[in-house]
Design a protein around this motif. Structure first.
Motif, PDB file in Angstrom:
ATOM      1  N   GLN A  17     -17.140 -62.475 -30.564  1.00 21.31           N
ATOM      2  CA  GLN A  17     -18.040 -61.529 -31.131  1.00 21.31           C
ATOM      3  C   GLN A  17     -17.424 -59.994 -31.686  1.00 21.31           C
ATOM      4  N   GLY A  18     -16.396 -60.354 -31.787  1.00 19.29           N
ATOM      5  CA  GLY A  18     -15.624 -59.029 -32.690  1.00 19.29           C
ATOM      6  C   GLY A  18     -16.066 -57.952 -31.646  1.00 19.29           C
ATOM      7  N   GLY A  19     -16.047 -57.836 -30.563  1.00 21.02           N
ATOM      8  CA  GLY A  19     -16.575 -56.875 -29.489  1.00 21.02           C
ATOM      9  C   GLY A  19     -17.766 -56.748 -29.571  1.00 21.02           C
ATOM     10  N   LYS A  20     -18.794 -57.328 -30.540  1.00 17.52           N
ATOM     11  CA  LYS A  20     -20.100 -57.151 -30.479  1.00 17.52           C
ATOM     12  C   LYS A  20     -20.642 -58.156 -29.681  1.00 17.52           C
ATOM     13  N   GLN A  21     -21.633 -57.460 -28.734  1.00 16.88           N
ATOM     14  CA  GLN A  21     -22.168 -58.289 -27.422  1.00 16.88           C
ATOM     15  C   GLN A  21     -23.329 -59.189 -28.028  1.00 16.88           C
ATOM     16  N   LEU A  22     -23.676 -60.067 -27.441  1.00 15.10           N
ATOM     17  CA  LEU A  22     -25.107 -60.958 -27.824  1.00 15.10           C
ATOM     18  C   LEU A  22     -26.118 -60.515 -27.003  1.00 15.10           C
ATOM     19  N   LEU A  23     -27.187 -60.447 -27.681  1.00 17.26           N
ATOM     20  CA  LEU A  23     -28.559 -59.980 -27.045  1.00 17.26           C
ATOM     21  C   LEU A  23     -29.679 -60.877 -27.397  1.00 17.26           C
ATOM     22  N   ASN A  24     -30.450 -61.360 -26.655  1.00 19.09           N
ATOM     23  CA  ASN A  24     -31.732 -62.171 -26.974  1.00 19.09           C
ATOM     24  C   ASN A  24     -32.898 -61.067 -26.776  1.00 19.09           C
ATOM     25  N   LEU A  25     -33.655 -61.311 -28.040  1.00 22.41           N
ATOM     26  CA  LEU A  25     -34.738 -60.054 -27.760  1.00 22.41           C
ATOM     27  C   LEU A  25     -36.044 -60.809 -28.302  1.00 22.41           C
ATOM     28  N   VAL A  26     -36.962 -60.535 -27.442  1.00 20.18           N
ATOM     29  CA  VAL A  26     -38.318 -61.155 -27.806  1.00 20.18           C
ATOM     30  C   VAL A  26     -39.250 -60.105 -28.097  1.00 20.18           C
ATOM     31  N   VAL A  27     -40.225 -60.255 -29.211  1.00 20.93           N
ATOM     32  CA  VAL A  27     -41.096 -59.304 -29.476  1.00 20.93           C
ATOM     33  C   VAL A  27     -42.405 -59.856 -29.214  1.00 20.93           C
ATOM     34  N   ILE A  28     -43.174 -58.928 -28.653  1.00 24.65           N
ATOM     35  CA  ILE A  28     -44.579 -59.404 -27.885  1.00 24.65           C
ATOM     36  C   ILE A  28     -45.522 -58.352 -28.176  1.00 24.65           C
ATOM     37  N   GLY A  29     -46.730 -58.589 -27.918  1.00 22.86           N
ATOM     38  CA  GLY A  29     -47.904 -57.652 -28.029  1.00 22.86           C
ATOM     39  C   GLY A  29     -49.101 -58.414 -28.348  1.00 22.86           C
TER      40      GLY A  29
END
Length: 529
Positions: free
Chosen positions: A100-112
């Motif tokens: 990740q070149g130091g970048k962390q992985l994040l899974n994001l969900v958009v709700i509403g």
């Protein structure tokens, strides 16, 4: 020579016929190699039958199959399980940092709630980040004007199918990735419409953090938030599916002229509710935005009406400041199938999020409930082929050695040495949401678990528990009413692959729905059979 023969035998056994090749021998070999380490692979078929809860005939073939797989891997002298068959040992943790070149992985969900502006908000964000080029955007603008939906141009970045565009409603979970300063984000745009909540659950089950979009314009926020609106249900759902950090985008603020009073009114109402739902106040951030105007998305808002009272972060900075959750890389491999499709060439592809463990190209995998083994021929992450992938990644696996008919959405791929448990009956601790009808024995529900939705019935009501201490306050209740915490036993129509909550947090949570609304959230405490 042996290594050539063994796979053939494995293939023969996979088809489920009991071969007359006595399965004791592989067991002995496996034991010598120190493979009989889990209690589940007891050496006698009866034990295995009891342990994994599979009928005995099946368990024999599984057992020999598992043993052969391990034997096959041992014909090549492999020092540790970590290494693939030919590859040198990969230190996954170090590789994770490097990749990740130091970048962390994040899974994001958009709700509403439906029409709160989720797709437009995210589409505009992607456009401002340069993930959508100007030409495409211009094309969308022209097309949406022609269709008489000029304000939907940005939403079309994520709503790709004709039907979604025509109706102006997101239906399926749209997936893209973008990068912030410190993170690589997999974005899932979930549908807000009540009819598509099962799709939304699938999206939320794969997420680590969420953005809840609410509509600030008068009447709209109330409609989404009062009973029957999706704002509450979505909030409860993501919390019960294990999302703890939330950014609330108070959208369409330009329609109320960026009034501070309105912003505070919305946040105080929501704050109260989210606290009840179990979010910590420190983990929830409120951000005033305008999805169509693009204000306060990627850079802080410039409009004087806003800047005079709001000094906080913009949406992108907030997403960037989320803490990535602990990934269970050390546990045995688990992947929940979210989609299955045929690939050109041999084999087929499955997509899903790796919940635990890691995988390398060429490893054997076991699919449960069908109980079939196969080989991972290729791994694709964000449309690029990779040699390995670990917990938290959204991957597409190309598989060979099994039939696509046997796999459906909701199957779990796991490590053949430590398979996931499969059952039709299990006990769980549930929290009952706001329901009109009390829940009694024999109540029919839909069990939403990871990417599966299975019809189930409530077999027994075992006890009502105290909310905070977990002590039994009443055993064998006649019914359960809203807000109660209880221990129940569920029976599904078809076998499902589950884990205990205490072993695998991600794989032990589920939701119960009834006639279009969510009635309970729960965690698996005991797997019966």
């Amino acid at each position: 020579m042996e290594s050539e023969i063994v796979p053939k035998i494995t293939k023969m056994t996979v088809s489920g016929k009991k071969q007359s090749m006595g399965f004791e021998v592989p067991c002995v070999i496996a034991e010598e190699n120190g493979h009989a380490n889990t209690p589940q692979k007891g050496l006698s078929a009866e034990d295995a039958g009891v342990a994994s809860g599979v009928p005995e005939a099946v368990s024999k073939s599984t057992l020999s199959q598992v043993m052969q797989v391990s034997e096959e891997q041992n014909t090549v002298p492999t020092p540790v399980r970590k290494s693939g068959k030919t590859k040198p040992q990969i230190d996954v943790k170090a590789e994770l940092e490097k990749r990740q070149g130091g970048k962390q992985l994040l899974n994001l969900v958009v709700i509403g709630h439906v029409d709160a502006g989720k797709s437009t908000l995210m589409g505009h964000l992607l456009y401002l980040l340069g993930n959508v080029n100007k030409r495409t955007m211009h094309k969308y603008e022209q097309e949406s004007k022609k269709a008489g939906k000029a304000s939907f141009a940005y939403a079309w970045v994520l709503d790709e199918t004709g039907e979604e565009r025509e109706r102006g409603v997101t239906m399926d979970v749209g997936m893209t990735k973008f990068e912030t300063k410190t993170k690589v984000i997999t974005l899932m745009d979930a549908p807000g419409h009540k009819d598509f909540i099962p799709n939304m659950i699938t999206g939320a089950a794969q997420a680590d953090v969420a953005v809840l979009v609410v509509d600030a314009s008068r009447g709209e926020f109330e409609a989404g938030f009062e009973t029957g609106g999706q704002t509450r249900e979505h909030g409860l759902l993501v919390r019960s599916l294990g999302v703890t950090q939330l950014a609330v985008a108070v959208n369409k603020m330009d329609q109320v002229n960026w009034q501070q009073e309105r912003f505070q009114e919305v946040t105080s109402k929501l704050g109260q509710f989210l606290k009840q739902a179990g979010f910590k106040e420190s983990d929830v951030a409120y951000i005033p935005t305008s999805g169509l105007g693009g204000e306060n998305l990627v850079t802080r808002g410039q409009i004087s009406d806003l800047t005079q009272w709001y000094k906080g972060k913009c949406l992108l900075e907030q997403i960037d400041s989320f803490k990535p959750p602990q990934r269970s890389v050390d546990k045995p491999f688990r992947l929940c199938v979210a989609d299955v499709f045929k690939d050109q060439g041999s084999g087929f592809c499955v997509t899903g999020k790796i919940e635990a463990g890691y995988i390398q190209v060429g490893e054997r995998l076991l699919a449960m409930p069908p109980n079939e083994t196969c080989t991972a021929k290729g791994i694709t992450l964000h449309d690029e082929p990779v040699d390995w992938a670990a917990a938290g990644d959204h991957v597409t696996l190309t598989l060979t050695g099994m039939d696509i008919i046997k796999i459906n959405v909701g199957c779990v791929y796991c490590d053949p040495k430590e398979p996931i448990k499969v059952c039709t009956r299990f006990r769980a601790r549930v929290l009952i949401f706001n329901i009109e009808v009390p829940i009694t024995k024999g109540f029919p529900v839909l069990l939403h678990y990871q990417t599966v939705s299975e019809p189930a019935t409530i077999r027994r009501l075992l006890s009502v528990l105290h909310k905070s201490t977990g002590e039994v306050t009443k055993s064998k209740p006649k019914f359960l009413s809203k807000g109660q915490n209880a221990l129940i036993e569920l029976q599904t129509q078809r076998p499902v692959a589950l884990e205990l909550y205490k072993d695998f947090k991600e794989l032990g949570r589920f939701m119960l729905r009834y006639s279009g609304s969510t009635i309970a959230a729960g965690v698996v405490t005991e797997i019966k059979e």
